[in-house]
Design a protein around this motif. Sequence first.
Motif, PDB file in Angstrom:
ATOM      1  N   UNK A  31      10.552  39.741  27.824  1.00 27.00           N
ATOM      2  CA  UNK A  31      11.986  39.798  28.121  1.00 27.00           C
ATOM      3  C   UNK A  31      12.587  41.181  28.040  1.00 27.00           C
ATOM      4  N   UNK A  32      11.880  42.188  28.503  1.00 29.33           N
ATOM      5  CA  UNK A  32      12.456  43.534  28.506  1.00 29.33           C
ATOM      6  C   UNK A  32      13.401  43.705  29.688  1.00 29.33           C
ATOM      7  N   UNK A  33      14.454  44.501  29.529  1.00 31.10           N
ATOM      8  CA  UNK A  33      15.353  44.766  30.665  1.00 31.10           C
ATOM      9  C   UNK A  33      14.598  45.394  31.830  1.00 31.10           C
ATOM     10  N   UNK A  34      14.983  45.007  33.039  1.00 30.02           N
ATOM     11  CA  UNK A  34      14.325  45.488  34.238  1.00 30.02           C
ATOM     12  C   UNK A  34      15.198  46.502  34.970  1.00 30.02           C
ATOM     13  N   UNK A  35      14.563  47.489  35.576  1.00 31.56           N
ATOM     14  CA  UNK A  35      15.293  48.468  36.382  1.00 31.56           C
ATOM     15  C   UNK A  35      15.780  47.769  37.647  1.00 31.56           C
ATOM     16  N   UNK A  44      15.395  59.595  37.837  1.00 29.14           N
ATOM     17  CA  UNK A  44      16.304  59.964  36.744  1.00 29.14           C
ATOM     18  C   UNK A  44      17.684  59.433  37.083  1.00 29.14           C
ATOM     19  N   UNK A  45      18.306  58.776  36.125  1.00 27.78           N
ATOM     20  CA  UNK A  45      19.658  58.253  36.317  1.00 27.78           C
ATOM     21  C   UNK A  45      20.526  58.738  35.160  1.00 27.78           C
ATOM     22  N   UNK A  46      21.676  59.280  35.490  1.00 30.10           N
ATOM     23  CA  UNK A  46      22.645  59.706  34.477  1.00 30.10           C
ATOM     24  C   UNK A  46      23.711  58.626  34.371  1.00 30.10           C
ATOM     25  N   UNK A  47      23.868  58.057  33.191  1.00 31.10           N
ATOM     26  CA  UNK A  47      24.805  56.958  32.962  1.00 31.10           C
ATOM     27  C   UNK A  47      26.005  57.446  32.171  1.00 31.10           C
ATOM     28  N   UNK A  48      27.161  56.868  32.453  1.00 31.33           N
ATOM     29  CA  UNK A  48      28.377  57.215  31.724  1.00 31.33           C
ATOM     30  C   UNK A  48      28.257  56.772  30.267  1.00 31.33           C
ATOM     31  N   UNK A  49      29.143  57.252  29.369  1.00 33.27           N
ATOM     32  CA  UNK A  49      28.996  56.984  27.930  1.00 33.27           C
ATOM     33  C   UNK A  49      29.007  55.496  27.611  1.00 33.27           C
ATOM     34  N   UNK A  50      28.155  55.110  26.668  1.00 32.59           N
ATOM     35  CA  UNK A  50      28.116  53.720  26.232  1.00 32.59           C
ATOM     36  C   UNK A  50      29.395  53.366  25.494  1.00 32.59           C
ATOM     37  N   UNK A  51      29.815  52.098  25.649  1.00 28.88           N
ATOM     38  CA  UNK A  51      30.990  51.617  24.933  1.00 28.88           C
ATOM     39  C   UNK A  51      30.618  51.292  23.498  1.00 28.88           C
ATOM     40  N   UNK A  52      31.629  51.278  22.637  1.00 28.90           N
ATOM     41  CA  UNK A  52      31.400  50.957  21.235  1.00 28.90           C
ATOM     42  C   UNK A  52      31.256  49.462  21.032  1.00 28.90           C
ATOM     43  N   UNK A 187      36.893  53.653  42.380  1.00 29.74           N
ATOM     44  CA  UNK A 187      37.075  55.075  42.060  1.00 29.74           C
ATOM     45  C   UNK A 187      36.319  55.513  40.813  1.00 29.74           C
ATOM     46  N   UNK A 188      36.145  54.619  39.842  1.00 30.39           N
ATOM     47  CA  UNK A 188      35.383  54.954  38.640  1.00 30.39           C
ATOM     48  C   UNK A 188      33.889  54.886  38.909  1.00 30.39           C
ATOM     49  N   UNK A 189      33.117  55.774  38.293  1.00 29.04           N
ATOM     50  CA  UNK A 189      31.667  55.835  38.485  1.00 29.04           C
ATOM     51  C   UNK A 189      30.989  55.689  37.134  1.00 29.04           C
ATOM     52  N   UNK A 190      29.953  54.834  37.076  1.00 24.16           N
ATOM     53  CA  UNK A 190      29.239  54.615  35.825  1.00 24.16           C
ATOM     54  C   UNK A 190      27.790  55.087  35.877  1.00 24.16           C
ATOM     55  N   UNK A 191      27.290  55.481  37.049  1.00 19.39           N
ATOM     56  CA  UNK A 191      25.907  55.943  37.140  1.00 19.39           C
ATOM     57  C   UNK A 191      25.766  56.893  38.318  1.00 19.39           C
ATOM     58  N   UNK A 192      24.955  57.928  38.136  1.00 17.18           N
ATOM     59  CA  UNK A 192      24.623  58.888  39.191  1.00 17.18           C
ATOM     60  C   UNK A 192      23.098  58.957  39.245  1.00 17.18           C
ATOM     61  N   UNK A 193      22.533  58.550  40.380  1.00 13.94           N
ATOM     62  CA  UNK A 193      21.087  58.573  40.544  1.00 13.94           C
ATOM     63  C   UNK A 193      20.617  59.891  41.117  1.00 13.94           C
ATOM     64  N   UNK A 194      19.493  60.378  40.604  1.00 15.63           N
ATOM     65  CA  UNK A 194      18.918  61.625  41.084  1.00 15.63           C
ATOM     66  C   UNK A 194      17.635  61.328  41.849  1.00 15.63           C
ATOM     67  N   UNK A 195      17.645  61.658  43.143  1.00 11.79           N
ATOM     68  CA  UNK A 195      16.450  61.535  43.973  1.00 11.79           C
ATOM     69  C   UNK A 195      15.720  62.862  43.899  1.00 11.79           C
ATOM     70  N   UNK A 196      14.472  62.830  43.441  1.00 15.42           N
ATOM     71  CA  UNK A 196      13.735  64.057  43.202  1.00 15.42           C
ATOM     72  C   UNK A 196      12.983  64.526  44.437  1.00 15.42           C
ATOM     73  N   UNK A 197      12.808  65.848  44.525  1.00 10.78           N
ATOM     74  CA  UNK A 197      12.009  66.437  45.593  1.00 10.78           C
ATOM     75  C   UNK A 197      10.535  66.139  45.347  1.00 10.78           C
ATOM     76  N   UNK A 198       9.720  66.111  46.405  1.00 11.67           N
ATOM     77  CA  UNK A 198       8.284  65.847  46.202  1.00 11.67           C
ATOM     78  C   UNK A 198       7.673  66.824  45.204  1.00 11.67           C
ATOM     79  N   UNK A 199       6.922  66.282  44.239  1.00 12.57           N
ATOM     80  CA  UNK A 199       6.248  67.102  43.241  1.00 12.57           C
ATOM     81  C   UNK A 199       7.097  67.489  42.054  1.00 12.57           C
ATOM     82  N   UNK A 224      13.589  53.134  30.400  1.00 10.42           N
ATOM     83  CA  UNK A 224      14.935  53.205  29.827  1.00 10.42           C
ATOM     84  C   UNK A 224      16.004  52.907  30.870  1.00 10.42           C
ATOM     85  N   UNK A 225      15.666  53.016  32.152  1.00 12.73           N
ATOM     86  CA  UNK A 225      16.628  52.696  33.205  1.00 12.73           C
ATOM     87  C   UNK A 225      16.966  51.206  33.235  1.00 12.73           C
ATOM     88  N   UNK A 226      16.209  50.410  32.478  1.00 13.30           N
ATOM     89  CA  UNK A 226      16.529  48.989  32.385  1.00 13.30           C
ATOM     90  C   UNK A 226      17.902  48.748  31.786  1.00 13.30           C
TER      91      UNK A 226
END
Length: 809
Positions: A31-35, A44-52, A187-199, A224-226
């Motif tokens: 039962x691990x979270x899935x991407x 690589x994904x940059x996520x906005x700050x976690x809520x308390x 208008x609000x954004x919670x995640x920014x995905x980074x598409x990497x260059x080859x290599x 961790x992207x799960x």
Amino acid sequence: MLSIRRSTSAFVAVAIGVMLVSVATLLLASGRPQVPDRLARAAVVVQSPEAGTSADNFAPTRPWSAATAADLVGRLGGLPGVAAAVPDRTFYAQPLVDGRPPATDTRREDAHQGHGWSSAQLGGLRLTAGEPPRTAGEVVVDSALGLPTGAPVTLLTAAGPAPYTVTGLVDAPGVHVADEVAAALAPGVRAIGLVLAPGADADRVAAAAGGVVGADGQVLTADARGALEPRNDARTRWIGMQVLTATAALAGFVTVFVVASTFAFTVAQRRRELGLLRAVGATARQVRRAVYVEALVVGASAGLVGLLVGAALAPVLGRLLVDVGFEPSTFRVRYEAWPVALALVAGPVIALLAVWSASRRAARVRPMEALREAAVEQRPMGRLRIATGALLVAAGVALSVGTATADEARVAAQYALYAVMALVAGATVLAPAVVGPVVRLLRFPVRRSGGAIGMLVRGGALTATRRTASTAAPVLLTVAFAVLVSGMVRTTTAAYAAGRADNVNAGWIVVPDRSPGLSDQAVVATGGTALLPTTVFRTDPGTGPADRPLTALGVDPAGFTAANRALTVVAGSLDDLRGDDTVVLTASANLRPSDSYAVVFADGALVSLRVVAVVTDDSLPGDLLLPRAVVRTHDPSALTSTVFVRDRIAAPAGARIVDVATWAAEADAAEDRLVWLFTLLLIGVSAGYGAIAVANTVLLAAAGRAADLRLIRLAGATRRQAIWLVTAESAVVVLIGALLGGGVAFVGLLSIRAGLAEQVGAPVDLVVPWSVIGGVLGLCLLLAALASLLPTWRLLRHRPGRSPVGLVG
């Protein structure tokens, strides 16, 4: 000393218990979270700050504002190795088919989600036909809808239905619009995905991204992207974990309980055999060790069988959990080492724990027991057993008091379960002392209806109270848990539904139909009082963001006051809830009118609000009230959950109208459905296990009655009378167990009712699950009768004067 026939019952009980534990732990390990698929190509994904912390453990992260997100996208996109930095915007959008939302699985958030087309590259999504959307009014949809490119389609958004043209098709749920449209709707954004260059090296890019975002977000890679999985999937996965954990715990408890009862019964039957061992020189320690070795052999072999069966059943049960809603659609069974090791250890450990008491009793058997032919029990209950039983009953009573005084339903349910476990264990320990009084209460009806047979039944139960108690123990456990769990669920559901209905002052209620909420156009068509929920994040400008998620309701204050009977104003006035900077809080916020209250909205905007009123904590189905227009301004994708109306009206698109009682019963319908399925699962585990244990113990008891039945036949009893004697004994044992189990469950249900009455502030009716009681009791009676009749019929095939080899002992 090991007897296959006598060990079969314990073997079956341990094997089933280990099977349940192995299945539950294998599914737990899986039962691990899935991407999410739509982010699978973003290494690589940059996520906005976690809520308390909050009551909702699945609250979204605090969003970045549009300006902050644009700045981060520019800086992240310029990092070495990054081919593209793409903001992932998500909003509500649902295609209409024949004027209604399609009958899709509403548990899947992606079935009614929209995204900007640029985010398609984060999941490697490719067009199967047509072109991408470039301007407003163009959309790419799932090919499963059956719409060709160029066809018109109506999208239902938070504002209402809007016409679009299909420009392309993809093989994925949801819709994709032009990036400009997505930016306006989300208008609000919670995640920014980074598409990497080859290599490019993902770890180096992640380290560089961490330096860019700093404390205003977190960088996720690999598994961790799960953490980005949809909230519904996370909640469903959490529910599944609770179900599996409870099942494993109940299986372990029931297994120890049943196996202990089985070994205790076996030791009682083997007193002559144990006495012979003592007579030929065996010490008490050697007898105890022999019993432990037998339990170890049974536990190890049964554990291995249970593990193999559980491993084979895990994929089938995993798919079943997905189908019923206890796991998300992305769930897959994985075989890992620790559940296998745990299952292998569980068998021997359960058997050794269960045989502890029986081994002590076996060691106390004296050599003279070998010379006794009478089955009359010579020794009363010991002081240690009486003290142990009294302590368990006292613990159960104390936990019952905790149930009655608990402030939360979840805590009360936990206390109730522990209370019944303690009371069941205590009642089982003290059962020999209770059997006599219960049988004496049954003296008149038994004698009158059964004659000599009834007298024999009563005499046998009174002279062999330990045997009777051991046989009744599985029935006690089965009935207690079945009645408690089903009664607790039914009583709780009815109490909360009644309390919810009493708080509403309306004739009819408009609710969503095949959609997660109602659009603004649908709300305007009803002309009623609407609740527009959104999530905001509490901040303190003086100390920095605390990011505590809260549920805010956008309302019209006059309509909300008229529709809510529970509303109690402590200070201020709801009439002042107007403008762009006002808020109504509950008393637990510890603020007064005119105080400031800063929150971050769904669009990432930080706004300082002015408190205009304070109400009691039970006045709101949320944390705070805002003007409806303020919620809509900051959350363009928010959906109305409920509209209260006086008169019945024609329901608009994506809605249906129900009466207050139906709404109250359906408000938590999805959760109630899962709870009831969970209840049936627990009842199935306990009742099924208990029924097997009943059959096993009765079968052992009947198989050991060869000498008794031979004496009865020699005394002149017919075969029918002998069969009736065995059947009546089984019925009495089941009745004793049912009375004790029902009494234990009734104590738990009374404490639950008291706790619910305190929480809802009104009297609560106790819902007794008679159908469950009848079903469980009938199952126990049927299996007990069959288990006693089969060996009795085999024994009675021989003439009374003969003693066939193998029938005795």
